[in-house]
Design an enzyme around this catalytic site. Structure first.
Site, mmCIF file in Angstrom:
data_model
loop_
_atom_site.group_PDB
_atom_site.id
_atom_site.type_symbol
_atom_site.label_atom_id
_atom_site.label_comp_id
_atom_site.label_asym_id
_atom_site.label_seq_id
_atom_site.Cartn_x
_atom_site.Cartn_y
_atom_site.Cartn_z
ATOM 1 C CD GLU A 47 84.834 72.208 -34.537
ATOM 2 O OE1 GLU A 47 85.903 72.397 -33.914
ATOM 3 O OE2 GLU A 47 84.711 72.399 -35.748
ATOM 4 C CB CYS B 274 88.906 68.817 -25.938
ATOM 5 S SG CYS B 274 89.106 70.596 -26.070
ATOM 6 C CB CYS C 51 84.190 82.590 -28.143
ATOM 7 S SG CYS C 51 85.141 82.880 -26.614
ATOM 8 C CB CYS D 87 91.646 85.153 -28.273
ATOM 9 S SG CYS D 87 91.245 85.115 -26.517
ATOM 10 C CB CYS E 18 90.909 81.830 -30.869
ATOM 11 S SG CYS E 18 89.733 80.493 -30.598
ATOM 12 C CD GLU F 124 86.613 82.170 -20.215
ATOM 13 O OE1 GLU F 124 86.475 81.492 -19.176
ATOM 14 O OE2 GLU F 124 87.710 82.334 -20.777
ATOM 15 C CG LEU G 71 99.950 84.076 -19.018
ATOM 16 C CD1 LEU G 71 99.017 85.035 -18.281
ATOM 17 C CD2 LEU G 71 101.056 83.582 -18.084
ATOM 18 C CB CYS H 90 86.788 74.524 -32.811
ATOM 19 S SG CYS H 90 86.493 75.193 -31.175
#
Length: 346
Positions: free
Chosen positions: A94, A107, A114, A118, A121, A166, A221, A339
């Site tokens: 995406e 973006c 990935c 996380c 996500c 990432e 973070l 996403c």
């Protein structure tokens, strides 16, 4: 057995020039093809109309152009455009176009799925299928530039690597893509208008500093309390905050470029005074700014948007310590946002 043809965009300009010389043609032909591939964004060898049919046939026999295809496009009421991008092997990633009054931001994704885990996500729930090639990253940007010109009558102004994947786990390809995006032979965009967002991989942050990159750095973070960070982003157990802090100090020493912290405040997770104080302390290590991001829940689980009071408490504490902080409202809420937090960036 027929070998699979190579994507011609994997070749440097010098390699293209050498290919033509080896095949009895002039080296400058490589320059022409290179321009068609990148600046003129040719989708097929047939598009290369200034090159003879015989030469195009030779290219067709030896190479492919693995262009992306915008499979489906959704437009939000707020102007946000989300592309489902089909790759040559039928995998989907995406990319998103986010407009404001003064700019349009792309973006873009760097991986299919990935590598990280996380918990908040949606992309992390898809296993990493593969890294994107430089041309596939470049194509996402070129497609959004076209959409920006079509829908908003202006060229793309900014790029953020905050889509699927990432970026620092696909470092060589991301760097090659950025080289072409910023090259006068590509899209000619300023690197200062590009932000690469990472979940925080210290050795790669140091490598970027050593490579003297000119783009901006953002770090997802989400907590400056070790145990909370490890719970919401389990992979960070291998990258403790002390290591992250050291790499960011190194980054700033080498680049003199401020860091942006991307930070979601969740109800019952990091909406307390301890979390606020920890973030304020962490922000004092290197010059920075903080983007407090409105969360798009991906289910009815533990991750839910914190109250406005909690977000305001962060803003107040950061402001008292002269740390610039902004709240980033979610964009494109009325379109499917499969996403992760892709639709949140603006």
């Amino acid at each position: 057995m027929q070998t699979e043809k190579k994507d011609i965009r994997a070749l440097t300009k010098e390699q293209l020039r050498n290919f033509f010389v080896t095949n009895g043609d002039k080296a400058f032909r490589g320059n022409q093809v290179y321009e068609w591939l990148w600046q003129k964004r040719a989708y097929s060898f047939e598009d290369m109309t200034s090159i003879s049919k015989e030469t195009r046939a030779m290219l067709e026999a030896n190479f492919v152009i693995n262009h992306i295809k915008v499979d489906t496009m959704q437009r939000s009421e707020d102007g946000t455009v989300k592309n489902a991008v089909r790759l040559h092997d039928d995998l989907i990633v995406e990319s998103v176009l986010i407009p404001t009054e003064t700019r349009t931001t792309a973006c873009v994704s760097s991986q299919v799925g990935c590598s990280l885990d996380c918990n908040f996500c949606a992309t992390a729930r898809l296993k990493r299928m593969r890294n994107l090639e430089p041309g596939e990253i470049y194509d996402q940007v070129a497609a959004i530039d076209n959409e920006s010109r079509l829908y908003f009558d202006r060229p793309l102004s900014n790029i953020v690597f905050m889509g699927m994947g990432e970026p620092l786990m696909n470092y060589p390809n991301v760097m090659k893509a950025i080289d072409m995006i910023t090259s006068s032979e590509g899209l000619g965009m300023s690197p200062k208008r590009i932000t690469v967002s990472t979940s925080g991989i210290p050795k790669m942050i140091k490598k970027m500093a050593d490579d003297e990159v000119k783009f901006k750095l953002a770090v997802s973070l989400h907590s400056a309390v070790e145990e909370i960070r490890n719970e919401i982003m389990p992979f960070t157990k291998n990258f403790p905050l002390t290591d992250l802090r050291e790499s960011l100090e190194y980054w700033y020493r080498k680049t003199k470029s401020k860091v942006t912290y991307e930070y979601v405040v969740w109800k019952g997770i990091n909406d307390d005074k301890k979390s606020i104080d920890a973030l304020v302390k962490f922000c004092k290590y290197v010059p920075c700014k903080v983007n407090l991001i409105e969360y798009n829940p991906i289910d009815d689980g533990m991750f839910q948007q914190a109250s406005e009071e909690a977000t305001n408490a962060y803003i107040t504490a950061l402001a008292k310590n002269n740390i610039v902080a902004k709240v980033r409202r979610s964009r494109g809420k009325d379109i499917d946002a499969a996403c992760g937090q892709l639709a949140n960036k603006s």
